[in-house]
Design an enzyme around this catalytic site. Structure first.
Site, PDB file in Angstrom:
ATOM      1  N   ASP A 192      -4.040   0.156  -6.652  1.00 29.53           N
ATOM      2  CA  ASP A 192      -5.148   1.004  -6.216  1.00 29.53           C
ATOM      3  C   ASP A 192      -5.531   2.068  -7.231  1.00 29.53           C
ATOM      4  OD1 ASP A 192      -5.690  -0.180  -3.770  1.00 29.53           O
ATOM      5  OD2 ASP A 192      -3.966   0.794  -2.852  1.00 29.53           O
ATOM      6  N   HIS A 222       5.298   2.566  -4.975  1.00 30.79           N
ATOM      7  CA  HIS A 222       5.209   1.342  -4.191  1.00 30.79           C
ATOM      8  C   HIS A 222       6.575   1.076  -3.573  1.00 30.79           C
ATOM      9  CE1 HIS A 222       4.309  -2.823  -3.156  1.00 30.79           C
ATOM     10  NE2 HIS A 222       3.046  -2.474  -3.286  1.00 30.79           N
ATOM     11  N   HIS A 233      -1.849   2.711   2.396  1.00 32.34           N
ATOM     12  CA  HIS A 233      -1.918   1.273   2.063  1.00 32.34           C
ATOM     13  C   HIS A 233      -3.263   1.019   1.367  1.00 32.34           C
ATOM     14  CE1 HIS A 233      -1.210  -2.946   2.273  1.00 32.34           C
ATOM     15  NE2 HIS A 233      -1.596  -3.204   3.506  1.00 32.34           N
TER      16      HIS A 233
HETATM   17  N1  ACO Z   1       3.480  10.922  -5.449  1.00 34.85           N
HETATM   18  C1  ACO Z   1       4.533  11.755  -5.462  1.00 34.85           C
HETATM   19  N2  ACO Z   1       5.751  11.463  -4.968  1.00 34.85           N
HETATM   20  C2  ACO Z   1       5.905  10.243  -4.425  1.00 34.85           C
HETATM   21  C3  ACO Z   1       4.859   9.308  -4.395  1.00 34.85           C
HETATM   22  C4  ACO Z   1       3.614   9.684  -4.936  1.00 34.85           C
HETATM   23  N3  ACO Z   1       2.583   8.848  -4.945  1.00 34.85           N
HETATM   24  N4  ACO Z   1       5.294   8.167  -3.790  1.00 34.85           N
HETATM   25  C5  ACO Z   1       6.573   8.387  -3.466  1.00 34.85           C
HETATM   26  N5  ACO Z   1       6.953   9.643  -3.857  1.00 34.85           N
HETATM   27  C6  ACO Z   1       8.279  10.222  -3.722  1.00 34.85           C
HETATM   28  C7  ACO Z   1       8.532  10.691  -2.304  1.00 34.85           C
HETATM   29  O1  ACO Z   1       8.169  12.026  -2.119  1.00 34.85           O
HETATM   30  C8  ACO Z   1      10.038  10.481  -2.187  1.00 34.85           C
HETATM   31  O2  ACO Z   1      10.668  11.537  -2.869  1.00 34.85           O
HETATM   32  P1  ACO Z   1      12.116  12.131  -2.384  1.00 34.85           P
HETATM   33  O3  ACO Z   1      13.055  10.951  -2.375  1.00 34.85           O
HETATM   34  O4  ACO Z   1      12.443  13.156  -3.426  1.00 34.85           O
HETATM   35  O5  ACO Z   1      11.878  12.671  -1.013  1.00 34.85           O
HETATM   36  C9  ACO Z   1      10.282   9.209  -2.989  1.00 34.85           C
HETATM   37  O6  ACO Z   1       9.233   9.180  -3.975  1.00 34.85           O
HETATM   38  C10 ACO Z   1      10.267   7.933  -2.179  1.00 34.85           C
HETATM   39  O7  ACO Z   1       9.045   7.919  -1.419  1.00 34.85           O
HETATM   40  P2  ACO Z   1       8.895   7.186  -0.034  1.00 34.85           P
HETATM   41  O8  ACO Z   1       7.661   7.677   0.635  1.00 34.85           O
HETATM   42  O9  ACO Z   1      10.196   7.283   0.721  1.00 34.85           O
HETATM   43  O10 ACO Z   1       8.716   5.679  -0.540  1.00 34.85           O
HETATM   44  P3  ACO Z   1       8.106   4.521   0.278  1.00 34.85           P
HETATM   45  O11 ACO Z   1       8.596   3.282  -0.340  1.00 34.85           O
HETATM   46  O12 ACO Z   1       8.327   4.724   1.722  1.00 34.85           O
HETATM   47  O13 ACO Z   1       6.524   4.719   0.015  1.00 34.85           O
HETATM   48  C11 ACO Z   1       4.321   4.482  -0.762  1.00 34.85           C
HETATM   49  C12 ACO Z   1       5.744   3.899  -0.746  1.00 34.85           C
HETATM   50  C13 ACO Z   1       3.838   4.699   0.669  1.00 34.85           C
HETATM   51  C14 ACO Z   1       3.372   3.494  -1.434  1.00 34.85           C
HETATM   52  C15 ACO Z   1       4.344   5.824  -1.534  1.00 34.85           C
HETATM   53  O14 ACO Z   1       4.746   5.612  -2.861  1.00 34.85           O
HETATM   54  C16 ACO Z   1       2.984   6.548  -1.501  1.00 34.85           C
HETATM   55  O15 ACO Z   1       2.699   7.268  -0.545  1.00 34.85           O
HETATM   56  N6  ACO Z   1       2.131   6.375  -2.566  1.00 34.85           N
HETATM   57  C17 ACO Z   1       0.797   6.968  -2.592  1.00 34.85           C
HETATM   58  C18 ACO Z   1      -0.172   6.120  -1.752  1.00 34.85           C
HETATM   59  C19 ACO Z   1      -0.513   4.832  -2.416  1.00 34.85           C
HETATM   60  O16 ACO Z   1      -0.870   4.772  -3.601  1.00 34.85           O
HETATM   61  N7  ACO Z   1      -0.460   3.767  -1.635  1.00 34.85           N
HETATM   62  C20 ACO Z   1      -0.841   2.416  -2.086  1.00 34.85           C
HETATM   63  C21 ACO Z   1       0.354   1.527  -2.205  1.00 34.85           C
HETATM   64  S1  ACO Z   1      -0.083  -0.033  -2.841  1.00 34.85           S
HETATM   65  C22 ACO Z   1      -0.811  -0.775  -1.527  1.00 34.85           C
HETATM   66  O17 ACO Z   1      -0.498  -0.574  -0.388  1.00 34.85           O
HETATM   67  C23 ACO Z   1      -1.806  -1.701  -1.807  1.00 34.85           C
END
Ligand code: ACO
Length: 428
Positions: free
Chosen positions: A362, A306, A267
């Site tokens: 971010d 996201h 987050h």
């Molecule tokens: N890099 C690579 N792969 C990713 C990323 C990423 N940053 N984010 C999601 N994916 C992939 C996952 O591996 C998953 O792949 P699969 O379906 O083949 O298994 C798919 O995309 C869906 O990912 P989830 O984790 O299920 O998506 P969710 O909606 O739960 O997660 C999150 C959202 C936590 C923001 C995620 O995208 C992430 O971890 N991003 C990196 C951290 C980040 O930048 N967080 C800040 C968010 S903005 C904020 O909070 C202010």
């Protein structure tokens, strides 16, 4: 066409008609669907709340597919261009843009609630010199509740208003003290002649000069960043704010809990992780290798993806522009070239396209903070400071909503069935 949905339970052959409002069914309407009298009724299983609304809200609107973000109906692009952070905070909290008199009154009250009780310095002093400023912020906000016991009267509108002034006003002071503690500098007190953001810069960066003069470009850039962070509907930290608030805890403890959720690297801690990632990559040429590792499942591309935005995060677009303005003043940080190359390759890559992964807020915010002279550890603190009005607006909306109850999800128990206690001597 009736606004209902007909459900046929193939287990019993029974038919049910369930109302649909605004594209939602009420989860408790499913409880009537039973296989027997003893059956508790049909529930819905939704880890991470992927498809469950837990509240109604009038604060922030997001259309993740179209990349739209509005506070109280006003597009984020217009607010970032024309508003100030304090004015936007008022809008988020009270629902309307303030009149001149309302803005003056709000600014006066925030300016005059920024000083911390002197005792607070004592426990900030107690933290280890390398304590993470976010941990200091979380603990100190919680500790504020010990100074304002009337904050427990959450149904007293006057008390809520007072705590709102205090929280919005004191977060920058706590953040400033946490930072100065980490570098061994004496604490800098608020300067009421400066703007909210100008004063925050003063409390961080004032040296021996009698009067700190914030650079107007950096002051405006930080103000815009705070506007972009002011609220973001039901994200994890807001959900925590509402959840803890639903137990009628005071707003200081609830904000501390929300900030604790924000600290996580998935987050608000992501901005810190983006910088660590860019430093680890080290050079533009190493970007393809890094992307290949992410695709192979070795870590995530921080600052990408996201839960709600499946398109470019509108805040990231504004931040990119702000970054250019800051770099004109501070000089170009080489990390920006690695970030741009990461973005370019990722946006053309089949994995990121098919997973709808775009840069989020971010991705660029950390590079700007770094150029402005903030250490990496301060990044989530800056996020928390900007988000405080949003948390408070959501908290107030939640506790005044007659449909809200103490937050209590159900669970699907999959553990052991009843069994007899085994004495220690008989265990294998
Ligand atoms: N890099 C690579 N792969 C990713 C990323 C990423 N940053 N984010 C999601 N994916 C992939 C996952 O591996 C998953 O792949 P699969 O379906 O083949 O298994 C798919 O995309 C869906 O990912 P989830 O984790 O299920 O998506 P969710 O909606 O739960 O997660 C999150 C959202 C936590 C923001 C995620 O995208 C992430 O971890 N991003 C990196 C951290 C980040 O930048 N967080 C800040 C968010 S903005 C904020 O909070 C202010």
């Amino acid at each position: 066409m009736p606004d209902t949905i007909t459900i046929i339970d193939n287990r019993t052959g029974k038919k049910y008609e369930v109302p649909v409002h605004d594209g939602m069914v009420n989860a408790t309407d499913l409880r009537q669907i039973k296989t027997s009298e003893e059956d508790f009724g049909l529930g819905s299983y939704d880890p991470g709340f992927m498809n469950t609304a837990a509240c109604t809200s009038r604060i922030t609107y997001i259309d993740g597919d179209k990349g739209i973000l509005r506070y109280r109906g006003y597009p984020i692009e217009e607010l970032a261009e024309k508003s100030t952070y304090l004015e936007t905070a008022y809008l988020v909290l009270y629902g309307e843009l303030p009149s001149k008199a309302q803005l003056d009154d709000w600014t006066y009250n925030i300016t005059h609630h920024s000083i911390l009780h002197e005792n607070i310095k004592k426990f900030i002093d107690g933290f280890h010199h390398d304590a993470h400023p976010m941990s200091i912020l979380i603990s100190t906000v919680a500790a504020l509740s010990t100074f304002y016991s009337e904050a427990k009267n959450i149904y007293d509108a006057e008390s809520r208003q007072k705590q709102t002034y205090r929280l919005v006003a004191k977060m920058p002071t706590i953040a400033g003290f946490a930072y100065r503690h980490s570098i061994g500098m004496p604490y800098a007190y608020p300067d009421n002649d400066l703007t909210y953001t100008g004063n925050f810069l003063n409390m961080l960066f004032k040296m021996t000069e009698l009067k700190y003069q914030p650079n107007p470009v950096l002051e405006r850039a930080l103000d815009v960043l705070f506007i972009l962070h002011a609220d973001h509907e039901q994200n994890i930290s807001t959900n925590v704010m509402r959840g803890v608030g639903s137990a009628h805890s005071d707003p200081y403890c609830s904000v501390a809990a929300a900030a604790a959720a924000l600290y996580g690297p998935l987050h608000g801690g992501a901005n810190e992780q983006v910088l660590r990632m860019l430093n680890e990559i080290g050079h533009k040429d190493k970007v393809p290798g890094f992307i290949a590792k992410v695709k192979a499942g070795e870590g995530r591309l921080m600052g990408f993806g996201h839960r709600v935005y499946k398109n470019y995060d509108p805040r990231a677009k504004i931040i990119k522009r702000t970054a250019e303005e800051v770099f004109e003043l501070t000089g170009r940080n080489p990390l920006i070239d690695i970030a741009l190359e990461l973005e370019r390759i990722a946006l053309e890559d089949e994995y990121f396209i098919s997973h709808k992964l775009y840069p989020n807020v971010d991705f660029y915010s950390g590079i700007i903070y770094l150029a402005m002279g903030f250490p990496i550890e301060m990044f989530p603190v800056l996020f928390a400071l900007g988000r405080t009005p949003g948390w408070l607006a959501q908290w107030e909306e939640s506790i005044l909503d007659p449909e809200q109850k103490i937050t209590r999800p159900r669970q699907l128990y999959i553990g052991a069935d009843e069994r007899d206690y085994v004495p220690l001597t008989s265990r294998g």
